[in-house]
Design an enzyme around this catalytic site. Structure first.
Site, short mmCIF file in Angstrom:
data_model
loop_
_atom_site.label_atom_id
_atom_site.label_comp_id
_atom_site.label_asym_id
_atom_site.label_seq_id
_atom_site.Cartn_x
_atom_site.Cartn_y
_atom_site.Cartn_z
N ASP A 68 0.81 -1.21 0.00
CA ASP A 68 0.00 0.00 0.00
C ASP A 68 0.85 1.27 0.00
O ASP A 68 0.49 2.26 -0.64
CB ASP A 68 -0.93 0.00 1.22
CG ASP A 68 -2.23 -0.76 0.95
OD1 ASP A 68 -2.63 -0.86 -0.21
OD2 ASP A 68 -2.83 -1.25 1.92
N GLY A 69 1.99 1.25 0.71
CA GLY A 69 2.84 2.44 0.74
C GLY A 69 3.32 2.83 -0.64
O GLY A 69 3.31 4.01 -1.02
N ASN A 138 -4.15 8.52 2.71
CA ASN A 138 -4.63 7.75 3.87
C ASN A 138 -4.89 8.64 5.08
O ASN A 138 -6.03 8.80 5.50
CB ASN A 138 -3.61 6.67 4.26
CG ASN A 138 -3.90 5.33 3.64
OD1 ASN A 138 -4.90 5.16 2.94
ND2 ASN A 138 -3.04 4.37 3.88
N THR A 179 -9.06 2.00 6.69
CA THR A 179 -8.62 0.61 6.85
C THR A 179 -7.13 0.52 7.19
O THR A 179 -6.58 -0.58 7.24
CB THR A 179 -8.90 -0.21 5.57
OG1 THR A 179 -8.27 0.42 4.46
CG2 THR A 179 -10.39 -0.34 5.32
N ALA A 180 -6.49 1.66 7.43
CA ALA A 180 -5.06 1.68 7.73
C ALA A 180 -4.84 1.90 9.23
O ALA A 180 -5.38 1.17 10.05
CB ALA A 180 -4.38 2.76 6.88
N TYR A 181 -4.06 2.89 9.61
CA TYR A 181 -3.75 3.15 11.01
C TYR A 181 -5.03 3.38 11.82
O TYR A 181 -5.15 2.94 12.97
CB TYR A 181 -2.82 4.37 11.10
CG TYR A 181 -2.12 4.58 12.42
CD1 TYR A 181 -2.23 3.68 13.48
CD2 TYR A 181 -1.31 5.71 12.59
CE1 TYR A 181 -1.56 3.90 14.68
CE2 TYR A 181 -0.64 5.93 13.79
CZ TYR A 181 -0.77 5.02 14.82
OH TYR A 181 -0.12 5.23 16.00
#
Length: 280
Positions: A68-69, A138, A179-181
């Site tokens: 993703d990054g 994000n 949906t990340a951090y």
């Protein structure tokens, strides 16, 4: 169609997957570019090797290989991006390594563009002047520095005081970043089609501090006059420290991330599939 291929070669699988992408593009007789700094890794490829900036300028779309990054970073170049998963979960990936035959649909134009809102974060010095501006897909994270202690972080919403959080930090995220951090910090998952901004405290010292969801035209101001070290990170990139007495404003950006979708799976199908992979 002209394609810029951007693989993250720090990922174990990226090189082999990227080489398979090269073979597919060559079968499809498609012109593609790779960074000249990676020429040795693609000695047999029939690519045009250019500086990344020139490759991005010339291309119609970007294919990136990684997690993703990598995908999020590539989307900030301002061109439509197709992510191919060479990481672990990769919520933003449009294809898996076993699905490269579907690149034919990309070349024929048989795909859709998934347009995602972005955030703009501005760091202000103690005089209120903007000293740095960043865009993220994000999230924006304002958090304590290296000292292992909580900070009091004050949050204003549209010019009005909202709350002071005693916490490790604050996450301000888009629905894409939900949906990340944000998810790891206990925040809600939001369908990316519902444009909004999420505010989630990190390890807050309170029984009643919960994540909040706001309208997409909201403007936030985050500050901590008493903090000796407070840093900002956009999309997990390197932390930039905020001058004591300075503050951060976060708002909706006037640019978007564009992601290529070839498959017909919807948000819930992707979510269930990726979270199942995480459980495994």
């Amino acid at each position: 169609m002209k394609i810029a291929l951007i693989p993250n070669l720090t990922r174990k699988r990226s090189l082999s997957v990227a080489r398979d992408v090269c073979k597919q593009l060559e079968r499809l007789e498609t012109e593609y570019y790779i960074s000249e700094s990676q020429k040795d890794s693609f000695a047999d490829a029939k690519a045009v090797f250019l500086p990344v900036s020139e490759a991005v300028e010339r291309c119609d779309v970007i294919i990136c290989v990684g997690g993703d990054g990598t995908i999020i970073h590539s989307a900030k170049f301002g061109k439509p991006v197709l992510g191919i998963n060479a990481g672990r979960i990769a919520f933003m990936a449009g294809l898996e390594p076993t699905e490269l035959d579907m690149l034919a649909k990309l070349i024929s134009g048989n795909y859709e563009i998934d347009r995602r809102m972005m955030l703009k974060a501005e760091i202000h010095n103690s005089s209120g002047e903007v000293v740095r501006t960043s865009h993220c897909i994000n999230d924006v994270v304002v958090a304590r520095g290296e000292k292992i202690k909580m900070e009091d972080i004050s949050v204003e919403h549209n010019g009005r005081f909202l709350n002071t959080y005693t916490a490790d930090g604050i996450i301000v995220s888009t629905p894409t970043g939900s949906t990340a951090y944000n998810l790891s910090a206990g925040g809600p998952v939001v369908d990316p089609q519902i444009e909004s901004i999420l505010l989630t405290p990190i390890c807050t010292h309170s029984l009643f501090s919960r994540a909040l969801i706001f309208k997409p035209d909201s403007v936030f101001k985050l500050s901590s006059p008493s903090a000796d070290e407070l840093g900002l990170s956009c999309d997990g990139e390197d932390t930039v420290y905020i001058e004591k007495g300075g503050f951060v404003t976060v708002s909706r950006a006037d640019v978007f991330g564009e992601f290529i979708r070839i498959k017909n799976d919807n948000f819930l199908e992707i979510l269930n599939s990726k979270l199942e992979q995480r459980r495994l």
